[in-house]
Scaffold this motif. Structure first.
Motif, PDB file in Angstrom:
ATOM      1  N   VAL A 136     -24.160   2.617   2.038  1.00 26.08           N
ATOM      2  CA  VAL A 136     -23.439   1.619   2.824  1.00 26.08           C
ATOM      3  C   VAL A 136     -24.467   0.661   3.424  1.00 26.08           C
ATOM      4  CG1 VAL A 136     -22.045   1.252   4.890  1.00 26.08           C
ATOM      5  CG2 VAL A 136     -21.521   3.156   3.348  1.00 26.08           C
ATOM      6  N   VAL A 137     -24.145  -0.616   3.359  1.00 28.02           N
ATOM      7  CA  VAL A 137     -25.065  -1.602   3.907  1.00 28.02           C
ATOM      8  C   VAL A 137     -24.416  -2.290   5.107  1.00 28.02           C
ATOM      9  CG1 VAL A 137     -24.345  -3.390   2.257  1.00 28.02           C
ATOM     10  CG2 VAL A 137     -26.559  -3.579   3.375  1.00 28.02           C
ATOM     11  N   GLU A 138     -25.208  -2.438   6.153  1.00 26.36           N
ATOM     12  CA  GLU A 138     -24.762  -3.203   7.323  1.00 26.36           C
ATOM     13  C   GLU A 138     -25.715  -4.378   7.470  1.00 26.36           C
ATOM     14  OE1 GLU A 138     -23.434  -1.255  11.068  1.00 26.36           O
ATOM     15  OE2 GLU A 138     -23.868   0.575   9.925  1.00 26.36           O
ATOM     16  N   MET A 139     -25.147  -5.551   7.673  1.00 27.62           N
ATOM     17  CA  MET A 139     -25.999  -6.741   7.811  1.00 27.62           C
ATOM     18  C   MET A 139     -25.536  -7.603   8.972  1.00 27.62           C
ATOM     19  SD  MET A 139     -26.547  -7.963   3.892  1.00 27.62           S
ATOM     20  CE  MET A 139     -27.916  -9.045   4.195  1.00 27.62           C
ATOM     21  N   GLU A 140     -26.518  -8.138   9.658  1.00 27.47           N
ATOM     22  CA  GLU A 140     -26.251  -9.151  10.691  1.00 27.47           C
ATOM     23  C   GLU A 140     -26.971 -10.410  10.282  1.00 27.47           C
ATOM     24  OE1 GLU A 140     -26.279  -6.123  14.500  1.00 27.47           O
ATOM     25  OE2 GLU A 140     -27.105  -8.160  14.744  1.00 27.47           O
ATOM     26  N   LEU A 141     -26.235 -11.496  10.216  1.00 28.30           N
ATOM     27  CA  LEU A 141     -26.849 -12.750   9.763  1.00 28.30           C
ATOM     28  C   LEU A 141     -26.514 -13.859  10.758  1.00 28.30           C
ATOM     29  CD1 LEU A 141     -25.902 -12.346   6.007  1.00 28.30           C
ATOM     30  CD2 LEU A 141     -28.222 -12.236   6.935  1.00 28.30           C
ATOM     31  N   LYS A 158     -20.272  -5.183   6.889  1.00 23.96           N
ATOM     32  CA  LYS A 158     -20.498  -3.808   6.478  1.00 23.96           C
ATOM     33  C   LYS A 158     -19.784  -3.603   5.151  1.00 23.96           C
ATOM     34  CE  LYS A 158     -20.365   0.856   8.371  1.00 23.96           C
ATOM     35  NZ  LYS A 158     -20.044   1.628   9.580  1.00 23.96           N
ATOM     36  N   GLY A 159     -20.454  -3.010   4.203  1.00 19.52           N
ATOM     37  CA  GLY A 159     -19.819  -2.788   2.909  1.00 19.52           C
ATOM     38  C   GLY A 159     -20.640  -1.847   2.059  1.00 19.52           C
ATOM     39  N   TRP A 160     -20.195  -1.650   0.817  1.00 16.94           N
ATOM     40  CA  TRP A 160     -20.977  -0.817  -0.096  1.00 16.94           C
ATOM     41  C   TRP A 160     -22.271  -1.531  -0.441  1.00 16.94           C
ATOM     42  CZ3 TRP A 160     -19.514   3.923  -0.165  1.00 16.94           C
ATOM     43  CH2 TRP A 160     -18.156   4.247  -0.006  1.00 16.94           C
ATOM     44  N   LYS A 161     -23.273  -0.741  -0.744  1.00 22.60           N
ATOM     45  CA  LYS A 161     -24.589  -1.305  -1.052  1.00 22.60           C
ATOM     46  C   LYS A 161     -24.494  -2.280  -2.228  1.00 22.60           C
ATOM     47  CE  LYS A 161     -29.169   0.191  -2.345  1.00 22.60           C
ATOM     48  NZ  LYS A 161     -29.829   1.338  -2.984  1.00 22.60           N
ATOM     49  N   LYS A 162     -23.662  -1.908  -3.215  1.00 25.74           N
ATOM     50  CA  LYS A 162     -23.535  -2.759  -4.404  1.00 25.74           C
ATOM     51  C   LYS A 162     -22.863  -4.098  -4.089  1.00 25.74           C
ATOM     52  CE  LYS A 162     -19.192  -0.660  -6.001  1.00 25.74           C
ATOM     53  NZ  LYS A 162     -18.304  -1.711  -5.503  1.00 25.74           N
ATOM     54  N   LYS A 166     -22.238  -9.916  -2.608  1.00 32.07           N
ATOM     55  CA  LYS A 166     -20.981 -10.500  -2.154  1.00 32.07           C
ATOM     56  C   LYS A 166     -21.085 -10.900  -0.681  1.00 32.07           C
ATOM     57  CE  LYS A 166     -16.889  -8.751  -4.231  1.00 32.07           C
ATOM     58  NZ  LYS A 166     -15.981  -7.592  -4.262  1.00 32.07           N
ATOM     59  N   ILE A 167     -21.689 -10.006   0.116  1.00 34.18           N
ATOM     60  CA  ILE A 167     -21.844 -10.262   1.553  1.00 34.18           C
ATOM     61  C   ILE A 167     -22.703 -11.506   1.788  1.00 34.18           C
ATOM     62  CG2 ILE A 167     -22.910  -9.366   3.667  1.00 34.18           C
ATOM     63  CD1 ILE A 167     -22.099  -6.523   2.629  1.00 34.18           C
TER      64      ILE A 167
END
Lengths: 453, 213
Positions: A136-141, A158-162, A166-167
């Motif tokens: 799982v990937v969490e990102m703040e941009l 927050k989403g799947w790593k793959k 898309k994020i």
């Protein structure tokens, strides 16, 4: 095996569902507790957004968590963000080697020393944080205006790593929307023809050439992919039955329709906003443009002049159709107003002008012009008739197709020998090859802008 | 060998002849004087020789006739053989000519000017030949393929190829060929015969090509 896997699959499904909802909530809401400014002035000149590119700094994302995987994800993520934004042609990506501040330490507004960024002439700054845990990937941009020292956009994903790509594309769309007032092209696709298998088949890739996938398996000549305005159908011509016939296929289910008529059935073009398309048919003995339903049934004939009528393209309001006709002796572009039946000639320059492509913005038409033995792409302003030659002296350049935001044009070119797909801004700047693939690629067709999903 | 055979055959005829003569002479001797007996004997000998010659001659004639007959048979046989040979040669020749005509029909393309589907004056004789061939081979139906050179753009070239094929079809119909025997297909610029980007290759590729169904 199946039995062993199924509980996992079920959990995956539930998790996916949960994340989808979570994801949706996060991105619809604004980043909590931060003042977000609306654009108060134009960052991008609408008249020529590519004349002056905005200098933007994108330092490596701060990786929350340890280990080589986190560091790798940080570099890959920030690079992808940088490439994706650069693709638009709006930005000048600043060299990370010139950055003064320690990009990993100061990402939140109060801590950012904006002068470090304005000093290197960065007008915009994007900072990011990334956390990867259990797939799982969490990102703040965040996007900052460095001169105004303000946060413009802040998002947490927050989403799947793959789904990282898309994020990042979704954030890029936020950035472009904030700066131009128009949604970007980051969820659009390109259909094109490639002969890499030995036969011309249709492929579909992302707007930036990523992830090309074969769409047809006809094992024969297949040409002229054309997206319906919903993006759900693709019309094309194929020699499956020995001659050029028209097919309409559903993108996902691949079910479809076929037109049964003798003669050629070529160059389909969908009417914007309608489940209708036009195509050139020659069952009458003459190559004329007809209007068809989305199921491939003839509604009526649109051109009525002896000789070749081909290459239709529609105005965004669906009220006018530009097309190529040989009625004056050489192939030239004409515009027909459907309601009044009035036809006027658009091109007078040169003796061979074909493949018109109406810009989604509506004011311009790009086309292929042959002079001597070379074909180049020209954009004509419909009202003034002013021409702008976008390619010159680099092989044959054909099949222009507009991005749905009218900012970019994809085309095919033989500048490096074999025909490949290239992209450039609507002013002809930033010409670059989209991807590398065996064989020759032709006939690019840019999809309409999909709803952001 | 043959000669000896004939001699023995002749002897076979002469000896019984002689015996017959002797017995006859004996009878004559009995009825006539003894004085003339030797003379008579001489006479019969001469007669015998003459007859022998006659026989020989006759045999020779028969032999010759037989030879002639045999020769005639042989001659006839040869003549018949030659006739048959000539006939099959002619058939072969005709077949070959047919194949040549057929190949010419298939292989000789009709060429066009750039961006044009007009039948050139120089192509009209070729098309007339093709029409003649189609008349002679009335059971044949054909496909007329329209092709373009690589210059220009693909949809327009498919339309142009379509027009080229239609031009040829119309020309053949005007020369009396039933339209039901003629089908057209356009390949545009998709199937060049010469991949080079030269004037020569382009001229070759701007063509209508006929195929026998």
């Amino acid at each position: 095996m199946q039995l062993c896997l199924s509980p996992h699959a079920q959990i995956d499904k539930i998790m996916k569902y949960y994340f989808k909802i979570f994801f949706f909530i996060i991105i619809t809401g604004l980043f909590a507790g931060v003042l977000v400014c609306q654009a108060e002035y134009d960052y991008i000149d609408i008249n020529n957004p590519f004349l002056r590119k905005i200098p933007i700094a994108i330092p490596f994302f701060k990786s929350i968590g340890d280990g080589p995987e986190a560091a790798k994800a940080s570099v890959a993520g920030s690079d992808l963000l940088s490439e994706t934004l650069e693709f638009t042609g709006y930005f000048k990506m600043l060299d990370r080697g010139a950055f003064l501040s320690d990009s990993q330490s100061s990402l939140i507004a109060p801590k950012i020393n904006f002068r470090n960024w304005t000093f290197i002439k960065a007008e915009l700054l994007i900072t990011g944080g990334i956390l990867i845990k259990n797939n799982v990937v969490e990102m703040e941009l965040r996007l900052f205006d460095t001169f105004k020292e303000r946060l413009l956009i802040g998002k947490r994903y927050k989403g799947w790593k793959k789904d990282q790509r898309k994020i990042i594309r979704r954030f890029c769309d936020e950035v472009v929307y904030h700066l131009t007032g128009k949604h970007g092209i980051f969820s659009t696709k390109l259909a094109f023809v490639s002969d890499s298998t030995g036969n011309k088949e249709i492929y579909i890739c992302d707007f930036d050439g990523h992830d090309p996938k074969r769409f047809t398996h006809n094992k024969t000549i297949t040409l002229f992919p054309a997206w319906s305005s919903s993006g759900k159908q693709l019309a094309y011509t194929s020699f499956i039955r020995g001659k050029p016939d028209l097919f309409i296929k559903n993108i996902n289910k691949k079910r479809g329709f076929r037109l049964v008529k003798k003669g050629i059935q070529i160059a389909p073009a969908w009417v914007p906003g309608k489940y209708m398309l036009s195509a050139t048919l020659s069952f009458s003995g003459d190559q004329e443009i007809y209007l068809l339903t989305g199921e491939g049934k003839i509604i009526n004939r649109l051109t009525k002049s002896r000789g070749i009528d081909v290459d239709a393209t529609w105005s965004p309001d669906g009220k006018k159709m530009a097309f190529v006709s040989k009625r004056s002796g050489t192939p030239q572009i004409y515009i027909k107003e459907i309601a009044s039946d009035r036809v006027s000639r658009l091109t007078y320059d040169g003796r061979y002008n074909t493949q018109p492509s109406w810009s989604p913005h509506g004011d311009k038409i790009a086309y292929s012009a042959m002079s001597g033995t070379q074909i180049n792409i020209i954009v004509i302003d419909i009202k003034s008739g002013k021409l702008l030659k976008l390619t010159d002296g680099q092989g044959d350049n054909e099949s222009p197709t507009w991005s749905p935001d009218s900012s970019l044009i994809a085309f095919s070119s033989t500048r490096e020998g074999q025909s490949k797909i290239y992209v450039m801004t609507m002013y002809g700047t930033d010409q670059r090859r989209l991807f590398t693939m065996a064989g020759e690629q032709t006939d690019p067709a840019w999809s309409p802008g999909f709803a952001n999903k | 060998m043959k000669r000896r055979l004939w001699i023995s055959l002749a002897l076979l005829l002469i000896i019984p002849g002689l015996l017959l003569t002797v017995s006859c002479a004996k009878k004559a001797v009995q009825s006539e004087s003894e004085v003339i007996q030797p003379e008579e004997k001489d006479n019969s000998e001469a007669e015998e020789a003459a007859r022998q010659v006659e026989i020989d001659r006759q045999t020779e004639i028969d032999r010759q006739a037989e030879i002639d007959r045999q020769e005639e048979i042989e001659r006839d046989r040869k003549l018949e053989e030659e006739r048959l040979q000539a006939q099959s040669l002619r058939a072969e020749e005709a077949n070959r000519e047919m194949m040549v005509a057929r190949n010419m029909f298939i292989n000789e393309d009709i060429h066009f000017d750039f961006d044009s589907a007009i039948i050139l004056f120089s192509a009209q004789d070729l098309l007339k030949e093709k029409a003649r061939w189609l008349e002679e081979n009335s059971d044949v139906t054909i496909i007329i393929e329209g092709h373009c050179d690589e210059r220009g753009t693909s949809a327009y070239n498919l339309a142009l190829g379509d027009r080229r094929a239609e031009s040829v079809k119309t020309f053949l119909i005007d020369l009396g060929i039933a339209s039901s025997r003629l089908t057209t297909i356009s390949y545009g610029e998709e199937r060049p015969v010469d991949d080079a980007s030269t004037e020569e290759a382009w001229a070759k590729n701007r063509r209508a090509h006929l195929i026998i169904e």
